[in-house]
Design an enzyme around this catalytic site. Structure first.
Site, mmCIF file in Angstrom:
data_model
loop_
_atom_site.group_PDB
_atom_site.id
_atom_site.type_symbol
_atom_site.label_atom_id
_atom_site.label_comp_id
_atom_site.label_asym_id
_atom_site.label_seq_id
_atom_site.Cartn_x
_atom_site.Cartn_y
_atom_site.Cartn_z
ATOM 1 N N ASP A 158 -6.865 3.730 -5.078
ATOM 2 C CA ASP A 158 -7.473 3.672 -3.749
ATOM 3 C C ASP A 158 -8.071 5.059 -3.515
ATOM 4 O OD1 ASP A 158 -7.449 1.633 -1.283
ATOM 5 O OD2 ASP A 158 -7.296 3.629 -0.458
ATOM 6 N N LYS B 104 0.866 -1.189 0.000
ATOM 7 C CA LYS B 104 0.000 0.000 0.000
ATOM 8 C C LYS B 104 0.891 1.224 0.000
ATOM 9 C CE LYS B 104 -4.520 0.534 0.177
ATOM 10 N NZ LYS B 104 -5.499 -0.440 -0.320
HETATM 11 P P1 NAD Z 1 -13.024 7.367 -3.005
HETATM 12 O O1 NAD Z 1 -12.022 8.426 -2.783
HETATM 13 O O2 NAD Z 1 -13.496 7.079 -4.387
HETATM 14 O O3 NAD Z 1 -14.350 7.675 -2.132
HETATM 15 C C1 NAD Z 1 -14.301 7.903 -0.748
HETATM 16 C C2 NAD Z 1 -15.665 8.432 -0.330
HETATM 17 O O4 NAD Z 1 -15.711 8.585 1.085
HETATM 18 C C3 NAD Z 1 -15.991 9.813 -0.925
HETATM 19 O O5 NAD Z 1 -17.358 9.853 -1.275
HETATM 20 C C4 NAD Z 1 -15.715 10.744 0.252
HETATM 21 O O6 NAD Z 1 -16.428 11.970 0.160
HETATM 22 C C5 NAD Z 1 -16.213 9.882 1.379
HETATM 23 N N1 NAD Z 1 -15.750 10.307 2.697
HETATM 24 C C6 NAD Z 1 -14.522 10.769 3.056
HETATM 25 N N2 NAD Z 1 -14.520 11.098 4.359
HETATM 26 C C7 NAD Z 1 -15.762 10.815 4.835
HETATM 27 C C8 NAD Z 1 -16.387 10.923 6.112
HETATM 28 N N3 NAD Z 1 -15.716 11.418 7.165
HETATM 29 N N4 NAD Z 1 -17.682 10.537 6.231
HETATM 30 C C9 NAD Z 1 -18.368 10.050 5.178
HETATM 31 N N5 NAD Z 1 -17.829 9.934 3.945
HETATM 32 C C10 NAD Z 1 -16.543 10.304 3.786
HETATM 33 O O7 NAD Z 1 -12.442 6.069 -2.295
HETATM 34 P P2 NAD Z 1 -12.817 4.554 -2.565
HETATM 35 O O8 NAD Z 1 -11.876 4.021 -3.576
HETATM 36 O O9 NAD Z 1 -14.288 4.432 -2.763
HETATM 37 O O10 NAD Z 1 -12.389 3.897 -1.172
HETATM 38 C C11 NAD Z 1 -13.255 3.868 -0.052
HETATM 39 C C12 NAD Z 1 -12.752 2.796 0.909
HETATM 40 O O11 NAD Z 1 -12.757 1.540 0.238
HETATM 41 C C13 NAD Z 1 -11.330 2.979 1.434
HETATM 42 O O12 NAD Z 1 -11.259 2.456 2.747
HETATM 43 C C14 NAD Z 1 -10.511 2.119 0.496
HETATM 44 O O13 NAD Z 1 -9.284 1.704 1.069
HETATM 45 C C15 NAD Z 1 -11.453 0.947 0.323
HETATM 46 N N6 NAD Z 1 -11.202 0.135 -0.872
HETATM 47 C C16 NAD Z 1 -11.203 0.694 -2.125
HETATM 48 C C17 NAD Z 1 -10.968 -0.115 -3.227
HETATM 49 C C18 NAD Z 1 -11.035 0.424 -4.639
HETATM 50 O O14 NAD Z 1 -10.963 -0.382 -5.573
HETATM 51 N N7 NAD Z 1 -11.199 1.701 -4.854
HETATM 52 C C19 NAD Z 1 -10.701 -1.486 -3.063
HETATM 53 C C20 NAD Z 1 -10.728 -2.022 -1.770
HETATM 54 C C21 NAD Z 1 -10.987 -1.196 -0.683
#
Ligand code: NAD
Length: 434
Positions: A164, A124
């Site tokens: 991510d 990561k």
């Molecule tokens: P992203 O940046 O696309 O979206 C994140 C979302 O969370 C946004 O809508 C943001 O406004 C919101 N957010 C941020 N702070 C917040 C808060 N305090 N309260 C409520 N909402 C809040 O990110 P993502 O890729 O969707 O990732 C989200 C989670 O999923 C992370 O933990 C990431 O590690 C995990 N994840 C992502 C992937 C991927 O393929 N993108 C894969 C596995 C896990």
């Protein structure tokens, strides 16, 4: 105590490895790991070998902002284990990125890949920055310079980044281009989550959210409550959260609450998710959206519902709000959204937690498919990738449920036990060099 005295001290308590990655998230990862290690009765030596990251790189690099001012940014890449093959994991662009956070997330990537049977160790990384405050040109310069800084440790068969929080196809395209420029030829398999025209796959865009829904569907079936009849709340409206919400809406489930960093929306008879997606595409955030009743971004977690999908940040369900979580099932879309203390409270209240290493593994699974296709220079179609994803996730789901029943443990411990066993076996077979 003077540094020299400390170095000469024979008390090993003073010479502790790994203080660099101590953090709240690493503490959570460690508590979860130790539970699985206890089930497996691993000795202390193996626990340390498996838990601590093998390699970390910290870089500090200058970037010229649009106004001409030069600013230094700090970035990290942590490779958790080199035992299973190349390492794989996302890159975050977010204000709280730290080495400790990356170390925890890299460890979870190892367990996720092992649980899904993917030939990778976990990694990561990320850059500490706030993408909301940066222009597209500035983000491009940060991405390209950071990629250049990572060149000594990444590679198509060494360490393969992916999207991510705060990164997506656009950043992956820049990473692909920067790396290819540096080595003198195109290397699409250096990064996954690329735009399809550059060797990415359409399914990667939606893979994590889709995977969350496949796992939610299997869980609902098991509980005898079809997913389409569930009332669901989703925290986070980015790649994972918005995709999961849209898919749930499409199959007929009622999404009664969503939130992002700017706040949330609720509607007891279900939100019109495609409409919210159009709003966010136009305005960037949910803020000001008139298609639902406003609610706080964290408050949304406590809404009455059957299933809760935290898909935003880590440590959102804590000892403080766990007693008020109304859902009967929590499906972890985000990494590490539940603290160990909250998990105990939820368990005592009979709330089922479907762990992140299973629920959000769709992203890395399709990343693996993309990497294989790039290596083969051969493209599978959308349906084939989607079917393979569903099959692979369902198989992992069955392993977790069977393990939980056999060992009499919660689903997270069952998932981690299967994953840790696999990596421990590989480590024993490879031995220690020299
Ligand atoms: P992203 O940046 O696309 O979206 C994140 C979302 O969370 C946004 O809508 C943001 O406004 C919101 N957010 C941020 N702070 C917040 C808060 N305090 N309260 C409520 N909402 C809040 O990110 P993502 O890729 O969707 O990732 C989200 C989670 O999923 C992370 O933990 C990431 O590690 C995990 N994840 C992502 C992937 C991927 O393929 N993108 C894969 C596995 C896990």
């Amino acid at each position: 105590m003077a540094i020299q005295d400390e170095l000469e001290a024979t008390d090993h308590e003073l010479i502790r490895a790994g203080v660099e990655w101590e953090s709240e998230l690493y503490r959570t990862a460690t508590v979860q790991f130790e539970r699985a290690a206890d089930v497996l009765e691993l000795d202390a030596e193996m626990r340390v070998r498996l838990r601590e990251p093998r390699r970390t790189l910290t870089v500090n690099f200058p970037v010229r902002k649009d106004d001409g001012v030069v600013v230094n940014f700090t970035g990290y890449r942590v490779q958790h284990t080199l035992t299973m093959g190349p390492t794989k994991g996302g890159l975050r662009f977010a204000p709280n990125v730290s080495q400790g956070e990356c170390a925890a997330l890299a460890q979870w990537m190892t367990w996720k890949c092992a649980l899904l049977g993917l030939p990778y160790g976990g990694a990561k990384g990320g850059v500490r920055c706030d993408p909301q405050l940066l222009s597209a040109h500035e983000i491009e310069r940060i991405t390209r310079r950071f990629t250049f800084e990572l060149i000594p440790i990444i590679g198509a068969d060494r360490d393969i980044p992916a999207p991510d929080m705060g990164t997506g196809e656009r950043e992956m395209a820049w990473i692909y281009d920067t790396y290819s420029q540096a080595v003198g030829h195109s290397v699409p398999q250096i990064v996954t989550g690329k735009p399809p025209v550059l060797g990415g796959t359409d399914v990667r865009r939606v893979a994590t959210g889709l995977g969350v829904v496949y796992i939610a569907e299997a869980t609902a079936e098991r509980l005898g409550q079809p997913l389409r009849e569930q009332r669901v709340v989703v925290q986070g409206f980015g790649n994972v959260g918005a995709t999961a919400a849209a898919e749930l809406h499409a199959i007929g489930a009622k999404v009664v609450g969503v939130s992002d960093q700017s706040g949330g929306l609720r509607a007891d008879d279900g939100l019109d998710i495609p409409r919210l997606q159009r709003w966010v595409a136009e305005h960037g955030l949910l803020e000001g959206c008139p298609h639902g009743d406003p609610i706080g971004r964290t408050e949304v977690l406590e809404l009455p519902c059957d299933m809760l999908i935290p898909a935003a940040l880590e440590s959102q369900i804590t000892a403080e709000n766990a007693p008020r979580i109304a859902a009967q099932v929590v499906v972890e879309g985000a990494n590490g959204p539940t603290t160990p203390e909250a998990e105990e409270i939820l368990a005592s209240r009979g709330v089922l937690v479907v762990p992140d290493v299973l629920a959000n593994a769709g992203g890395v699974t399709v990343s693996y498919f993309e990497w294989v296709q790039d290596h083969q220079r051969y493209t599978w179609d959308f349906v084939e990738v989607q079917e393979r994803l569903r099959r692979q996730l369902r198989a992992a789901y069955s392993r977790v449920v069977a393990g939980a029943e056999k060992l009499g443990v919660d689903w997270r411990t069952a998932a981690l036990t299967a994953a840790v066993r696999r990596v421990a076996d590989a480590g024993l077979l490879r031995g220690i060099h020299p």
